[in-house]
Scaffold this motif. Structure first.
Motif, PDB file in Angstrom:
ATOM      1  N   SER A 266       0.854  -1.181   0.000  1.00 32.17           N
ATOM      2  CA  SER A 266       0.000   0.000   0.000  1.00 32.17           C
ATOM      3  C   SER A 266       0.893   1.234   0.000  1.00 32.17           C
ATOM      4  CB  SER A 266      -0.890   0.009   1.241  1.00 32.17           C
ATOM      5  OG  SER A 266      -0.116   0.259   2.412  1.00 32.17           O
ATOM      6  N   LEU A 267       0.354   2.351  -0.477  1.00 34.53           N
ATOM      7  CA  LEU A 267       1.159   3.560  -0.542  1.00 34.53           C
ATOM      8  C   LEU A 267       1.627   3.974   0.849  1.00 34.53           C
ATOM      9  CD1 LEU A 267       2.374   5.767  -2.255  1.00 34.53           C
ATOM     10  CD2 LEU A 267       0.206   7.011  -2.119  1.00 34.53           C
ATOM     11  N   ALA A 268       0.765   3.825   1.847  1.00 35.19           N
ATOM     12  CA  ALA A 268       1.155   4.192   3.215  1.00 35.19           C
ATOM     13  C   ALA A 268       2.323   3.339   3.686  1.00 35.19           C
ATOM     14  CB  ALA A 268      -0.039   4.039   4.149  1.00 35.19           C
ATOM     15  N   ALA A 269       2.274   2.027   3.389  1.00 35.90           N
ATOM     16  CA  ALA A 269       3.367   1.142   3.794  1.00 35.90           C
ATOM     17  C   ALA A 269       4.627   1.426   2.980  1.00 35.90           C
ATOM     18  CB  ALA A 269       2.950  -0.315   3.633  1.00 35.90           C
ATOM     19  N   ALA A 270       4.469   1.742   1.699  1.00 38.69           N
ATOM     20  CA  ALA A 270       5.627   2.008   0.844  1.00 38.69           C
ATOM     21  C   ALA A 270       6.393   3.238   1.311  1.00 38.69           C
ATOM     22  CB  ALA A 270       5.175   2.179  -0.600  1.00 38.69           C
ATOM     23  N   LEU A 271       5.686   4.255   1.778  1.00 40.13           N
ATOM     24  CA  LEU A 271       6.354   5.472   2.234  1.00 40.13           C
ATOM     25  C   LEU A 271       7.265   5.196   3.432  1.00 40.13           C
ATOM     26  CD1 LEU A 271       3.481   8.112   1.918  1.00 40.13           C
ATOM     27  CD2 LEU A 271       5.303   7.566   0.298  1.00 40.13           C
ATOM     28  N   LYS A 272       6.905   4.210   4.242  1.00 38.65           N
ATOM     29  CA  LYS A 272       7.734   3.860   5.399  1.00 38.65           C
ATOM     30  C   LYS A 272       9.037   3.173   4.988  1.00 38.65           C
ATOM     31  CE  LYS A 272       3.713   3.322   8.426  1.00 38.65           C
ATOM     32  NZ  LYS A 272       2.912   2.394   9.271  1.00 38.65           N
ATOM     33  N   GLU A 273       9.102   2.702   3.724  1.00 42.39           N
ATOM     34  CA  GLU A 273      10.306   2.041   3.233  1.00 42.39           C
ATOM     35  C   GLU A 273      11.333   3.033   2.692  1.00 42.39           C
ATOM     36  OE1 GLU A 273      10.913  -1.335   3.389  1.00 42.39           O
ATOM     37  OE2 GLU A 273       9.105  -1.263   4.653  1.00 42.39           O
ATOM     38  N   VAL A 274      10.972   4.299   2.617  1.00 37.61           N
ATOM     39  CA  VAL A 274      11.896   5.308   2.085  1.00 37.61           C
ATOM     40  C   VAL A 274      12.898   5.660   3.185  1.00 37.61           C
ATOM     41  CG1 VAL A 274      12.107   7.580   0.988  1.00 37.61           C
ATOM     42  CG2 VAL A 274      10.097   6.165   0.556  1.00 37.61           C
ATOM     43  N   ARG A 275      13.922   4.824   3.298  1.00 34.99           N
ATOM     44  CA  ARG A 275      14.944   4.964   4.328  1.00 34.99           C
ATOM     45  C   ARG A 275      16.325   4.911   3.698  1.00 34.99           C
ATOM     46  NH1 ARG A 275      11.247   6.674   6.357  1.00 34.99           N
ATOM     47  NH2 ARG A 275      10.085   5.988   8.210  1.00 34.99           N
ATOM     48  N   ARG A 276      17.227   5.605   4.304  1.00 35.38           N
ATOM     49  CA  ARG A 276      18.587   5.736   3.762  1.00 35.38           C
ATOM     50  C   ARG A 276      19.222   4.385   3.481  1.00 35.38           C
ATOM     51  NH1 ARG A 276      23.501   9.268   6.539  1.00 35.38           N
ATOM     52  NH2 ARG A 276      25.244   8.312   5.377  1.00 35.38           N
ATOM     53  N   THR A 277      19.164   3.478   4.462  1.00 35.67           N
ATOM     54  CA  THR A 277      19.844   2.192   4.284  1.00 35.67           C
ATOM     55  C   THR A 277      19.255   1.395   3.128  1.00 35.67           C
ATOM     56  OG1 THR A 277      18.376   1.234   5.973  1.00 35.67           O
ATOM     57  CG2 THR A 277      20.546   2.023   6.702  1.00 35.67           C
ATOM     58  N   THR A 278      17.924   1.413   3.000  1.00 30.68           N
ATOM     59  CA  THR A 278      17.282   0.673   1.915  1.00 30.68           C
ATOM     60  C   THR A 278      17.625   1.269   0.559  1.00 30.68           C
ATOM     61  OG1 THR A 278      15.445   0.215   3.429  1.00 30.68           O
ATOM     62  CG2 THR A 278      15.095  -0.271   1.099  1.00 30.68           C
ATOM     63  N   ILE A 279      17.661   2.581   0.476  1.00 32.18           N
ATOM     64  CA  ILE A 279      17.998   3.250  -0.782  1.00 32.18           C
ATOM     65  C   ILE A 279      19.415   2.888  -1.209  1.00 32.18           C
ATOM     66  CG2 ILE A 279      18.382   5.497  -1.878  1.00 32.18           C
ATOM     67  CD1 ILE A 279      16.124   6.572  -0.025  1.00 32.18           C
ATOM     68  N   VAL A 280      20.356   2.906  -0.276  1.00 26.57           N
ATOM     69  CA  VAL A 280      21.744   2.563  -0.603  1.00 26.57           C
ATOM     70  C   VAL A 280      21.833   1.111  -1.081  1.00 26.57           C
ATOM     71  CG1 VAL A 280      24.076   2.267   0.321  1.00 26.57           C
ATOM     72  CG2 VAL A 280      22.726   4.281   0.955  1.00 26.57           C
ATOM     73  N   GLU A 281      21.119   0.201  -0.411  1.00 33.79           N
ATOM     74  CA  GLU A 281      21.135  -1.207  -0.821  1.00 33.79           C
ATOM     75  C   GLU A 281      20.613  -1.374  -2.251  1.00 33.79           C
ATOM     76  OE1 GLU A 281      18.803  -3.293   1.987  1.00 33.79           O
ATOM     77  OE2 GLU A 281      20.295  -3.209   3.599  1.00 33.79           O
ATOM     78  N   ARG A 282      19.518  -0.676  -2.563  1.00 36.93           N
ATOM     79  CA  ARG A 282      18.958  -0.793  -3.914  1.00 36.93           C
ATOM     80  C   ARG A 282      19.906  -0.194  -4.952  1.00 36.93           C
ATOM     81  NH1 ARG A 282      16.206  -3.443  -1.237  1.00 36.93           N
ATOM     82  NH2 ARG A 282      13.921  -3.558  -1.133  1.00 36.93           N
ATOM     83  N   LEU A 283      20.538   0.914  -4.635  1.00 36.54           N
ATOM     84  CA  LEU A 283      21.463   1.531  -5.589  1.00 36.54           C
ATOM     85  C   LEU A 283      22.652   0.617  -5.861  1.00 36.54           C
ATOM     86  CD1 LEU A 283      21.417   5.245  -4.382  1.00 36.54           C
ATOM     87  CD2 LEU A 283      20.520   4.349  -6.549  1.00 36.54           C
ATOM     88  N   ARG A 284      23.141  -0.047  -4.833  1.00 38.90           N
ATOM     89  CA  ARG A 284      24.247  -0.985  -5.037  1.00 38.90           C
ATOM     90  C   ARG A 284      23.805  -2.141  -5.941  1.00 38.90           C
ATOM     91  NH1 ARG A 284      26.914  -2.604   0.609  1.00 38.90           N
ATOM     92  NH2 ARG A 284      28.376  -3.592  -0.835  1.00 38.90           N
ATOM     93  N   LEU A 285      22.581  -2.642  -5.723  1.00 36.53           N
ATOM     94  CA  LEU A 285      22.090  -3.743  -6.544  1.00 36.53           C
ATOM     95  C   LEU A 285      21.847  -3.282  -7.975  1.00 36.53           C
ATOM     96  CD1 LEU A 285      21.099  -6.659  -6.777  1.00 36.53           C
ATOM     97  CD2 LEU A 285      18.839  -5.883  -6.002  1.00 36.53           C
ATOM     98  N   LEU A 286      21.270  -2.098  -8.146  1.00 32.47           N
ATOM     99  CA  LEU A 286      21.027  -1.589  -9.500  1.00 32.47           C
ATOM    100  C   LEU A 286      22.335  -1.376 -10.245  1.00 32.47           C
ATOM    101  CD1 LEU A 286      19.112  -0.535 -11.668  1.00 32.47           C
ATOM    102  CD2 LEU A 286      19.094   1.683 -10.487  1.00 32.47           C
ATOM    103  N   ASP A 287      23.321  -0.813  -9.574  1.00 31.07           N
ATOM    104  CA  ASP A 287      24.627  -0.579 -10.195  1.00 31.07           C
ATOM    105  C   ASP A 287      25.273  -1.898 -10.622  1.00 31.07           C
ATOM    106  OD1 ASP A 287      27.001   1.362 -10.653  1.00 31.07           O
ATOM    107  OD2 ASP A 287      27.877  -0.201  -9.378  1.00 31.07           O
ATOM    108  N   SER A 288      25.302  -2.873  -9.734  1.00 31.79           N
ATOM    109  CA  SER A 288      25.952  -4.150 -10.066  1.00 31.79           C
ATOM    110  C   SER A 288      25.182  -4.904 -11.147  1.00 31.79           C
ATOM    111  CB  SER A 288      26.087  -5.015  -8.808  1.00 31.79           C
ATOM    112  OG  SER A 288      24.814  -5.365  -8.285  1.00 31.79           O
ATOM    113  N   THR A 289      23.862  -4.791 -11.147  1.00 27.87           N
ATOM    114  CA  THR A 289      23.058  -5.470 -12.154  1.00 27.87           C
ATOM    115  C   THR A 289      23.303  -4.888 -13.539  1.00 27.87           C
ATOM    116  OG1 THR A 289      21.334  -6.018 -10.546  1.00 27.87           O
ATOM    117  CG2 THR A 289      20.698  -6.003 -12.874  1.00 27.87           C
ATOM    118  N   LEU A 290      23.324  -3.579 -13.651  1.00 32.03           N
ATOM    119  CA  LEU A 290      23.551  -2.946 -14.947  1.00 32.03           C
ATOM    120  C   LEU A 290      24.956  -3.244 -15.464  1.00 32.03           C
ATOM    121  CD1 LEU A 290      21.747   0.483 -14.467  1.00 32.03           C
ATOM    122  CD2 LEU A 290      20.923  -1.541 -15.671  1.00 32.03           C
TER     123      LEU A 290
END
Length: 351
Positions: A169-193
């Motif tokens: 849900s959008l309310a639950a998704a907004l709670k996932e906007v956290r520094r550590t999660t963003i960094v983890e996703r960026l590392r995965l996106l970078d390595s995947t590309l």
């Protein structure tokens, strides 16, 4: 007498791709049939269709393992279940049939028996009715592969989008906007590309609020979570910019200014991607030990069995799976515009 070095054993020169039929009550089976009938596709790809035997076209050979011949036709790998179902609705039997095909295809890909796995759409409700209460195929494939991270990268031409969160849900998704999660996703996106043939990915992070927060005027997430995450990712050697106003960053990606964009919730990424893809979008799963692609559309129960389903999306997924990497699909090599270099989030408003 020395053997003639010009004589080599006959090998499969086409890419061998496992293709699951998806939910048999949806459009998956008719899309698969359209690809089996595509002579142009068959010149470059040998499909190993994974699904119930009663859907196998007459004359199509059976999969006999990795040593199956490079025949002039495609192959069929039978799995439990039936394709003779009531079309257009979620059913437990269809969920079980889709699960059996998906598991078989995943096992084939993980064992290296095929170059990649392409999956036709499944119905989440049917999976739940079958006793598998998951968000979808992403979670199942990640679990079966024991992947530490498994996330979707949606692709439409130059536009490549990873989601910070998926089916929440959008309310639950907004709670996932956290520094550590963003960094983890960026590392995965970078390595995947990088693994997909893009040697130095240029990444961007979408803002969450209008105009990327306008320096804190329209929310604090950009200044408290997103900008610090971008700074940390840069310190780790990732080329990333943001937060960039969400009403411009996806268009920039479509124009080739970014190799990958991190969207902060499901619809933020998929609305622009589907609008810009014109029915040609696919998703790649990042974090698996093999390549898996799928179309961005669903089971389309409303037209299932009518013969009106367009196979273009699934065909592109198969062609991209056979190509061996997203890098071969880059349409341009232009870098980000100079005006984006070093710009802070408070100057990224568009209106």
């Amino acid at each position: 007498m020395e053997p003639d070095s010009t004589l080599t054993p006959h090998r499969n020169t086409r890419a061998r791709i496992a293709l699951t039929i998806g939910d048999p009550a949806g459009i998956g089976p008719e899309l698969v049939q359209a690809l089996l009938d595509d002579d142009a596709l068959a010149r470059d790809v040998q499909l190993v269709v994974v699904g119930p035997e009663d859907l196998k076209p007459e004359g199509l050979g059976f999969w006999q393992g990795p040593d199956s011949p490079d025949s002039t036709t495609h192959l069929w790998c039978p799995t439990p279940g039936s394709g003779r179902v009531t079309m257009g609705s979620a059913q437990a039997d269809c969920g079980r049939t889709a699960l059996a095909a998906l598991r078989c295809g995943a096992d084939m890909a993980q064992a290296g028996h095929v170059a990649a796995l392409v999956t036709a759409p499944v119905c989440k409700e049917a999976l739940h009715l079958a006793g598998e209460e998951v968000e979808g195929q992403t979670e199942l494939l990640g679990r079966w592969a024991a992947a530490k991270q498994c996330e979707m990268v949606a692709v439409a031409g130059n536009l490549r989008v990873m989601l910070l969160s998926r089916h929440l849900s959008l309310a639950a998704a907004l709670k996932e906007v956290r520094r550590t999660t963003i960094v983890e996703r960026l590392r995965l996106l970078d390595s995947t590309l990088r693994a997909e043939g893009i040697p130095a990915p240029r990444l961007a992070v979408a803002g969450l609020n209008p105009h990327a927060g306008e320096g804190g005027l329209f929310g604090s997430e950009e200044t408290e979570e997103i900008a610090p995450a971008v700074a940390e990712a840069r310190a780790r050697g990732i080329s990333v910019h943001g937060p960039i106003s969400p009403d411009r960053v996806f268009l920039e990606g479509a124009r080739g200014q970014w190799d990958g964009i991190l969207a902060l919730y499901h619809d933020q990424g998929f609305i622009p991607l589907k609008l810009l893809s014109e029915g040609r979008g696919v998703t790649l799963l990042a974090g698996l030990p093999y390549r898996r692609l799928s179309p961005v559309h669903g089971t389309a129960f409303d037209i299932a069995g009518s013969g009106r389903a367009d196979p273009t999306n699934l065909r592109i997924a198969v062609q991209m799976a056979a190509s061996g990497g997203l890098g071969s699909h880059q349409a341009q090599e232009e870098g980000p515009s100079d005006t984006l270099e070093g710009v802070d989030c408070d100057s990224l408003s568009s209106t």
